[in-house]
Design a protein around this motif. Structure first.
Motif, PDB file in Angstrom:
ATOM      1  N   ASP A  36      37.715  -4.441 -10.063  1.00 13.58           N
ATOM      2  CA  ASP A  36      38.577  -5.254  -9.227  1.00 13.58           C
ATOM      3  C   ASP A  36      38.163  -6.753  -9.390  1.00 13.58           C
ATOM      4  O   ASP A  36      38.810  -7.838  -9.431  1.00 13.58           O
ATOM      5  N   ARG A  37      36.705  -6.742  -9.062  1.00 15.79           N
ATOM      6  CA  ARG A  37      36.225  -8.159  -9.223  1.00 15.79           C
ATOM      7  C   ARG A  37      36.485  -8.778 -10.447  1.00 15.79           C
ATOM      8  O   ARG A  37      36.487  -9.971 -10.781  1.00 15.79           O
ATOM      9  N   LEU A  38      36.073  -7.909 -11.706  1.00 19.85           N
ATOM     10  CA  LEU A  38      36.003  -8.508 -13.042  1.00 19.85           C
ATOM     11  C   LEU A  38      37.719  -8.982 -13.204  1.00 19.85           C
ATOM     12  O   LEU A  38      37.798  -9.587 -14.111  1.00 19.85           O
ATOM     13  N   HIS A  39      38.363  -8.166 -12.737  1.00 21.17           N
ATOM     14  CA  HIS A  39      40.033  -8.714 -12.952  1.00 21.17           C
ATOM     15  C   HIS A  39      40.240  -9.930 -12.114  1.00 21.17           C
ATOM     16  O   HIS A  39      41.012 -10.624 -12.709  1.00 21.17           O
ATOM     17  N   GLU A  40      39.809 -10.170 -11.151  1.00 23.23           N
ATOM     18  CA  GLU A  40      39.848 -11.207 -10.514  1.00 23.23           C
ATOM     19  C   GLU A  40      39.198 -12.566 -11.194  1.00 23.23           C
ATOM     20  O   GLU A  40      39.943 -13.564 -11.249  1.00 23.23           O
ATOM     21  N   LYS A  41      38.096 -12.349 -11.881  1.00 24.74           N
ATOM     22  CA  LYS A  41      37.471 -13.241 -12.887  1.00 24.74           C
ATOM     23  C   LYS A  41      38.283 -13.410 -14.033  1.00 24.74           C
ATOM     24  O   LYS A  41      38.381 -14.742 -14.381  1.00 24.74           O
ATOM     25  N   TYR A  42      38.574 -12.443 -15.002  1.00 14.82           N
ATOM     26  CA  TYR A  42      38.794 -12.492 -15.951  1.00 14.82           C
ATOM     27  C   TYR A  42      40.342 -12.388 -16.592  1.00 14.82           C
ATOM     28  O   TYR A  42      40.750 -12.458 -17.692  1.00 14.82           O
ATOM     29  N   GLY A  43      41.197 -11.486 -15.430  1.00 12.91           N
ATOM     30  CA  GLY A  43      42.455 -11.686 -15.621  1.00 12.91           C
ATOM     31  C   GLY A  43      42.828 -10.153 -15.770  1.00 12.91           C
ATOM     32  O   GLY A  43      42.180  -9.364 -15.362  1.00 12.91           O
ATOM     33  N   GLU A  44      44.152  -9.739 -16.295  1.00 17.01           N
ATOM     34  CA  GLU A  44      44.637  -8.458 -16.231  1.00 17.01           C
ATOM     35  C   GLU A  44      44.025  -7.447 -17.225  1.00 17.01           C
ATOM     36  O   GLU A  44      44.155  -6.247 -17.172  1.00 17.01           O
ATOM     37  N   TYR A  45      43.495  -7.850 -18.471  1.00 18.49           N
ATOM     38  CA  TYR A  45      43.074  -7.299 -19.276  1.00 18.49           C
ATOM     39  C   TYR A  45      41.505  -7.751 -19.787  1.00 18.49           C
ATOM     40  O   TYR A  45      41.111  -8.730 -20.010  1.00 18.49           O
ATOM     41  N   VAL A  46      40.755  -6.486 -19.115  1.00 21.75           N
ATOM     42  CA  VAL A  46      39.379  -6.953 -19.274  1.00 21.75           C
ATOM     43  C   VAL A  46      38.431  -6.172 -20.264  1.00 21.75           C
ATOM     44  O   VAL A  46      38.643  -4.906 -20.011  1.00 21.75           O
ATOM     45  N   ARG A  47      37.655  -6.419 -21.204  1.00 18.75           N
ATOM     46  CA  ARG A  47      36.892  -5.772 -22.046  1.00 18.75           C
ATOM     47  C   ARG A  47      35.349  -5.060 -20.993  1.00 18.75           C
ATOM     48  O   ARG A  47      34.861  -6.187 -20.878  1.00 18.75           O
ATOM     49  N   VAL A  48      35.558  -3.979 -20.594  1.00 16.43           N
ATOM     50  CA  VAL A  48      34.378  -3.646 -19.411  1.00 16.43           C
ATOM     51  C   VAL A  48      33.453  -2.696 -20.146  1.00 16.43           C
ATOM     52  O   VAL A  48      32.367  -2.188 -19.695  1.00 16.43           O
ATOM     53  N   GLY A  49      33.522  -2.716 -21.507  1.00 13.33           N
ATOM     54  CA  GLY A  49      32.396  -1.743 -22.435  1.00 13.33           C
ATOM     55  C   GLY A  49      32.885  -1.890 -23.595  1.00 13.33           C
ATOM     56  O   GLY A  49      33.903  -2.537 -24.053  1.00 13.33           O
ATOM     57  N   PRO A  50      31.958  -1.475 -24.776  1.00 10.26           N
ATOM     58  CA  PRO A  50      31.990  -1.587 -26.017  1.00 10.26           C
ATOM     59  C   PRO A  50      33.393  -1.355 -26.701  1.00 10.26           C
ATOM     60  O   PRO A  50      34.092  -1.697 -27.414  1.00 10.26           O
ATOM     61  N   PHE A  91      33.107  -7.683 -34.339  1.00 11.37           N
ATOM     62  CA  PHE A  91      34.063  -6.724 -35.227  1.00 11.37           C
ATOM     63  C   PHE A  91      34.963  -6.041 -34.736  1.00 11.37           C
ATOM     64  O   PHE A  91      35.878  -5.328 -35.306  1.00 11.37           O
ATOM     65  N   HIS A  92      34.546  -5.509 -33.297  1.00  4.56           N
ATOM     66  CA  HIS A  92      35.431  -4.677 -32.650  1.00  4.56           C
ATOM     67  C   HIS A  92      36.820  -5.023 -32.484  1.00  4.56           C
ATOM     68  O   HIS A  92      36.943  -6.120 -32.221  1.00  4.56           O
ATOM     69  N   PRO A  93      37.615  -3.972 -32.431  1.00  6.86           N
ATOM     70  CA  PRO A  93      38.952  -4.557 -32.269  1.00  6.86           C
ATOM     71  C   PRO A  93      39.414  -5.110 -30.564  1.00  6.86           C
ATOM     72  O   PRO A  93      40.185  -5.705 -30.569  1.00  6.86           O
ATOM     73  N   LEU A  94      38.392  -4.972 -29.812  1.00 10.80           N
ATOM     74  CA  LEU A  94      38.461  -5.529 -28.533  1.00 10.80           C
ATOM     75  C   LEU A  94      37.662  -6.685 -28.351  1.00 10.80           C
ATOM     76  O   LEU A  94      37.666  -7.515 -27.143  1.00 10.80           O
ATOM     77  N   ARG A  95      37.445  -7.392 -29.459  1.00  7.42           N
ATOM     78  CA  ARG A  95      36.576  -8.516 -29.485  1.00  7.42           C
ATOM     79  C   ARG A  95      37.372  -9.765 -28.923  1.00  7.42           C
ATOM     80  O   ARG A  95      36.784 -10.731 -28.361  1.00  7.42           O
ATOM     81  N   HIS A  96      38.698  -9.680 -29.096  1.00 10.24           N
ATOM     82  CA  HIS A  96      39.367 -10.908 -28.618  1.00 10.24           C
ATOM     83  C   HIS A  96      39.676 -10.693 -27.003  1.00 10.24           C
ATOM     84  O   HIS A  96      40.112 -11.698 -26.529  1.00 10.24           O
ATOM     85  N   PHE A  97      39.191  -9.868 -26.314  1.00 12.37           N
ATOM     86  CA  PHE A  97      39.549  -9.573 -24.796  1.00 12.37           C
ATOM     87  C   PHE A  97      38.158 -10.498 -24.271  1.00 12.37           C
ATOM     88  O   PHE A  97      37.394 -10.117 -24.475  1.00 12.37           O
ATOM     89  N   SER A  98      38.891 -10.838 -22.937  1.00 12.39           N
ATOM     90  CA  SER A  98      37.759 -11.571 -22.133  1.00 12.39           C
ATOM     91  C   SER A  98      36.800 -10.434 -21.210  1.00 12.39           C
ATOM     92  O   SER A  98      37.593  -9.343 -21.327  1.00 12.39           O
TER      93      SER A  98
END
Length: 577
Positions: free
Chosen positions: A122-136, A88-95
């Motif tokens: 940087d590793r997460l951006h390489e894998k998931y793109g420019e917008y990455v949810r990295v925390g709750p 339900f979090h607003p960031l739920r749509h981000f990978s």
């Protein structure tokens, strides 16, 4: 009469869900986190004691009742939190990593070994793109087009607001900027009007053109000391990381005049003579530098995205056992000593102290001065040292770059003697391009800065986000984005001079931040860089020491908000005049 266990469990579970939805989901709780920890630890035994002494329950029944109640409450609370964060979090749509959306500890466990926050992002951006949810409630954005949107002077993004009553975002919306509360400084003032008022309260005057000219002689003095030390070690392998840290630290001590008698009683006696710690002159680190780095690795390097943990530890650990407080105590001493004397030349603190109290509360004002003392040292020495060390990495790696800088200096008639001045260096095209490219490739704050979306919400990456969502722009990833720079992983100073086509989005380049929160010491830092680089390339050929590749510097340095840099060995060879 014994209370029904089932009823107790149901009521407690309901209370857990209600407390999440009515309290924990709103606002920031970092400053009260230690109270919650104490309550969680000592609440159950206190409840057992009350049930046995006041209610007359047997010890076994009181223990059972408390265990059921506590277990049901905590289970329901954390279940509610996790379900909300996952679905339900607003960031739920981000990978992003699935576990990262549930807990910020995911980040901690991935950076704790190497303390490489920016590389992890940087590793997460390489894998998931420019917008990455990295925390709750943390979105990492490497899109260079968003830099101006977030950091523009008129941007509504903030460092953090204390309360978003209509933004049910997460269990704990926490601010990095309160990490050393109640000790604050200019950078940690989150209220815009208060921050702007503090800058006008002496800080701006400390960095005017006139003020900078008064610091020039001291910048040159320590640049000369650095060159002299390298002359004595010509032909030898030199750990340049140490020497440039000492240079940057000594410049700030000198710019503060006798403002920082921090860690040794003998420094307090030196204060009477207006002398610095002479780390560069003595070729020996100062305990302040060592303590600063040691106390920053765990809190800022590993727990930087978990500020409530740092705040809780700081609140619960006795002051005498907290190494951070050692720096605070000595900063307090130096403030008091500095107030008692007028330096022979104006220093950075001269206009700040002359402006008088900032807060009406003397205690709050004293804490702000101590916090500003630490800010000046860390921001003024750590960041300059980081850039200088990477500059010398690039100089040692490519002799052609050294030659180009030297040729430009000589073309302008600049020599390494008493005629060299800071203003001569300010507008040299290739020298400034070299510094810009170093700042692009090796940013001093590679992990980026935290901001909160404005209360009215904002649309990012095609998604609407309500107010109170935390975002971070990892500078390392942004400044190496192919959307902003052609051949982004190549060191090409000419992109800033003769090859502007290699820059696709110049607004993405903001090594000193921008807007109202931009680094106030930018020009002083650039003056330091220009002086040391110019004097060094005029005096020496600079190369990697035998066996040195620079790998340790690039791969083993630690991201502690600024950078704690690994060893880099160079060899300086004196040029024939």
């Amino acid at each position: 009469m014994a209370a029904p266990i089932g009823l107790v469990a149901s009521v407690s579970a309901t209370a857990g869900v209600v407390s999440h939805l009515s309290y924990f989901i709103h606002g920031e709780h970092m400053l009260t986190a230690y109270k919650l920890v104490i309550l969680a630890l000592f609440g159950p035994p206190t409840a057992v004691a009350l049930l046995t002494t006041v209610a007359g329950f047997s010890l076994s029944h009181a223990t059972k009742l408390t265990s059921v109640s506590y277990g049901a409450y905590m289970t329901a609370l954390f279940t509610s939190i996790l379900i909300y964060r996952a679905f339900f979090h607003p960031l739920r749509h981000f990978s992003g990593p699935k576990l990262a959306r549930l807990s910020q500890f995911y980040h901690f466990f991935h950076v704790r070994a190497k303390v490489d926050n920016y590389r992890h992002l940087d590793r997460l951006h390489e894998k998931y793109g420019e917008y990455v949810r990295v925390g709750p409630n943390l979105l990492s954005i490497s899109d260079p087009d968003l830099i101006e949107v977030i950091f523009h002077p008129q941007s509504n993004f903030t460092k953090a607001d204390c309360w978003f009553p209509f933004s049910p975002l997460c269990c704990r919306l926490l601010s990095w900027y309160d990490i050393s509360n109640p000790l604050l400084n200019l950078v940690q003032l989150r209220d815009r009007s208060e921050h702007d008022r503090r800058r006008r309260h002496g800080w701006d005057l400390a960095f005017t053109t006139k003020a900078l000219r008064s610091y020039d002689s001291r910048v040159i003095k320590y640049a000369d000391q650095f060159v002299a030390q390298m002359q004595r070690r010509a032909g030898e392998n030199v750990n340049i990381t140490n020497w440039l840290e000492w240079y940057a630290f000594d410049v700030m001590v000198c710019s503060l005049e006798s403002f920082i008698p921090l860690l040794a009683p003998e420094a307090l006696s030196d204060l009477a003579f207006g002398r610095s710690f002479k780390a560069l002159e003595n070729g020996k680190s100062h305990i302040y530098i060592d303590t600063m780095h040691k106390t920053s690795v765990l809190p800022l390097g590993c727990l930087g995205t978990l500020p409530w943990v740092i705040q809780t530890i700081a609140d619960l650990v006795p002051t005498r056992l907290n190494p951070f407080m050692t720096l605070v105590r000595y900063s307090d001493e130096c403030i008091e000593e500095r107030k008692q004397r007028t330096p022979t030349e104006p220093d950075i603190m001269t206009p700040i102290l002359a402006a008088g109290p900032f807060y009406e509360d003397p205690k709050a004002d004293a804490l702000l001065l101590v916090g500003d003392a630490r800010l000046i040292i860390i921001a003024g020495s750590d960041t300059s040292a980081s850039t200088l060390i990477h500059c010398f990495y690039e100089l040692g790696r490519d002799a052609d770059v050294v030659r180009k800088i030297r040729d430009e200096l000589q073309q302008h008639g600049i020599r390494n003697d008493e005629t060299l001045s800071i203003p001569q260096l300010q507008y040299l095209g290739y020298l400034n391009a070299f510094i810009n490219e170093t700042l692009r490739m090796h940013p001093t704050n590679p992990g980026g800065l935290f901001r909160l979306t404005p209360q009215g919400g904002v649309k990012i990456g095609g998604h609407y986000l309500p107010g109170g969502v935390k975002v971070v722009n990892p500078h390392y990833s942004v400044l190496r984005s192919p959307k902003a720079f052609v051949s982004p992983n190549e060191f090409i100073p000419e992109r800033w001079t003769t090859r502007p086509e290699l820059i696709l989005n110049k607004k993405a380049f903001c090594p000193f931040s921008q807007g109202r929160y931009a680094c106030i010491g930018r020009n002083l830092a650039l003056n330091e860089l220009r002086a040391v680089i110019s004097k060094s390339v005029l005096e020496f050929d600079i190369n990697f020491a035998p066996g040195e590749t620079g790998r340790a510097l690039l791969e083993e340095s630690r991201d502690i908000f600024t950078m704690s840099l690994a060893k880099l060995e160079l060899r300086f060879t004196r040029r024939s005049k």
